[in-house]
Design an enzyme around this catalytic site. Structure first.
Site, short mmCIF file in Angstrom:
data_model
loop_
_atom_site.label_atom_id
_atom_site.label_comp_id
_atom_site.label_asym_id
_atom_site.label_seq_id
_atom_site.Cartn_x
_atom_site.Cartn_y
_atom_site.Cartn_z
N LEU A 9 5.17 -2.77 -2.07
CA LEU A 9 4.67 -3.66 -3.13
C LEU A 9 5.11 -3.19 -4.53
CD1 LEU A 9 2.81 -6.05 -3.98
CD2 LEU A 9 0.91 -4.43 -3.95
N ASP A 10 4.61 -2.02 -4.93
CA ASP A 10 4.88 -1.51 -6.29
C ASP A 10 6.36 -1.20 -6.46
OD1 ASP A 10 2.09 -1.28 -7.28
OD2 ASP A 10 1.89 0.16 -5.66
N THR A 16 4.57 -2.71 -11.09
CA THR A 16 3.37 -1.95 -11.45
C THR A 16 3.69 -0.48 -11.67
OG1 THR A 16 3.00 -2.00 -9.11
CG2 THR A 16 1.56 -3.38 -10.44
N LYS A 44 6.30 8.14 -6.80
CA LYS A 44 6.50 6.76 -6.32
C LYS A 44 6.35 6.69 -4.81
CE LYS A 44 9.23 4.73 -9.99
NZ LYS A 44 10.54 4.23 -10.38
N ARG A 48 -2.46 8.12 -3.79
CA ARG A 48 -3.13 8.56 -5.02
C ARG A 48 -3.51 10.04 -4.95
NH1 ARG A 48 -8.24 5.09 -5.95
NH2 ARG A 48 -6.70 3.53 -5.38
N SER A 115 -0.66 1.57 -1.55
CA SER A 115 -1.69 1.33 -2.57
C SER A 115 -2.99 0.76 -2.00
CB SER A 115 -1.16 0.37 -3.63
OG SER A 115 -2.20 0.05 -4.53
N ASN A 117 -4.98 -0.58 -3.99
CA ASN A 117 -5.19 -1.74 -4.87
C ASN A 117 -4.36 -2.95 -4.42
OD1 ASN A 117 -6.95 -0.62 -7.04
ND2 ASN A 117 -5.24 0.81 -7.28
C1 G6P Z 1 2.28 2.96 -4.44
C2 G6P Z 1 2.89 3.52 -5.70
C3 G6P Z 1 2.38 4.91 -6.00
C4 G6P Z 1 0.87 4.95 -5.91
C5 G6P Z 1 0.42 4.53 -4.52
C6 G6P Z 1 -1.10 4.53 -4.38
O1 G6P Z 1 2.99 3.40 -3.35
O2 G6P Z 1 4.29 3.55 -5.66
O3 G6P Z 1 2.83 5.30 -7.27
O4 G6P Z 1 0.39 6.25 -6.19
O5 G6P Z 1 0.90 3.22 -4.27
O6 G6P Z 1 -1.61 3.49 -5.17
P1 G6P Z 1 -3.13 3.26 -5.52
O7 G6P Z 1 -3.10 1.90 -6.15
O8 G6P Z 1 -3.90 3.27 -4.23
O9 G6P Z 1 -3.53 4.35 -6.43
MG MG Z 2 7.12 1.30 -4.40
#
Ligand code: G6P
Ligand code: MG
Length: 218
Positions: A9-10, A16, A44, A48, A115, A117
């Site tokens: 996603l990110d 993001t 990346k 978290r 993520s 989120n």
């Molecule tokens: C993605 C991003 C990371 C991030 C991880 C956890 O993979 O690339 O940079 O730390 O998600 O995200 P969250 O939203 O759960 O903190």
């Molecule tokens: Mg990514």
């Protein structure tokens, strides 16, 4: 043949990554740790909790488990505030067109994101309905480069790993795809993303046809 695309996603569907960077950098500043964009590459695709551990080790800082919980929560509160205004306009160029075309060609589509989120972000972007399966940080216990997130995606779609193509912007994610026995398209910079089947600058730089060819090894 049943084929699937699995999307990080990110940094692949939505930019993001810059908000994660801002939130980690703010925390690093409070802790007196130097944190550059280069350091940010290490975070990346990484969960978290693991990201916080990497940040602390960059500054040789030790914290108790409860202090770490508090720091991770503060970083996330800041990050969630930063992404509060996301809308479908923030979808990266070509991503929603690519998803829609893949869907129209009956290719199965999964989300494979670290993520927690992710559900909130997909809702804000109004693209939930384009995914046949959604695996995110709430469903896995092992962070990329472990293949868990992608293997769970393939399983949910009922597609064998060798017929899955992963789209990733992080080296940890590229390695997770390889560890899952999947093909991988890197989204970003060739000098950063290694061992992929192809690297393109963005989802607007690859066609669904080309992606299918990669799965079929043409
Ligand atoms: C993605 C991003 C990371 C991030 C991880 C956890 O993979 O690339 O940079 O730390 O998600 O995200 P969250 O939203 O759960 O903190
Ligand atoms: Mg990514």
């Amino acid at each position: 043949m049943n084929r699937a695309f699995i999307f990080d996603l990110d940094g692949v569907i939505v930019d993001t990554a810059k908000f994660h960077f801002i939130a980690w950098q703010e925390l690093a500043k409070e802790l007196g740790i130097e944190f550059t964009e280069e350091h940010n590459e290490l975070l990346k695709g990484v969960s978290r909790t693991r990201s916080l551990e990497i940040l602390l080790s960059l500054g040789n800082v030790t914290k108790t488990e409860s202090e770490k919980d508090d720091l991770a929560k503060r970083k996330n509160d800041h990050y969630v505030a930063l992404i509060g205004n996301l809308t479908s306009k923030d979808i990266m160029p070509g991503a929603s067109e690519f998803l829609k075309e893949a869907q129209s060609k009956s290719i199965k589509i999964a989300l494979g994101s670290a993520s927690k989120n992710a559900p909130y972000i997909l809702k804000k972007l109004e693209i939930d309905h384009l995914f046949d399966a959604k695996i995110d940080g709430n469903h896995v216990s092992k962070a990329k480069p472990d293949p868990e997130v992608f293997l769970k995606g393939a399983e949910a779609l009922g597609v064998p790993a060798k017929h899955c193509l992963v789209f990733e912007d992080a080296q940890a994610g590229v390695e997770a795809a390889i560890n899952a026995g999947m093909k991988c398209v890197g989204i970003g910079d060739e000098s950063i993303l290694k061992n992929t089947n192809l690297v393109v600058a963005g989802m607007d730089k690859i066609s669904v046809e080309k992606a299918i060819e990669i799965i079929e090894n043409k």
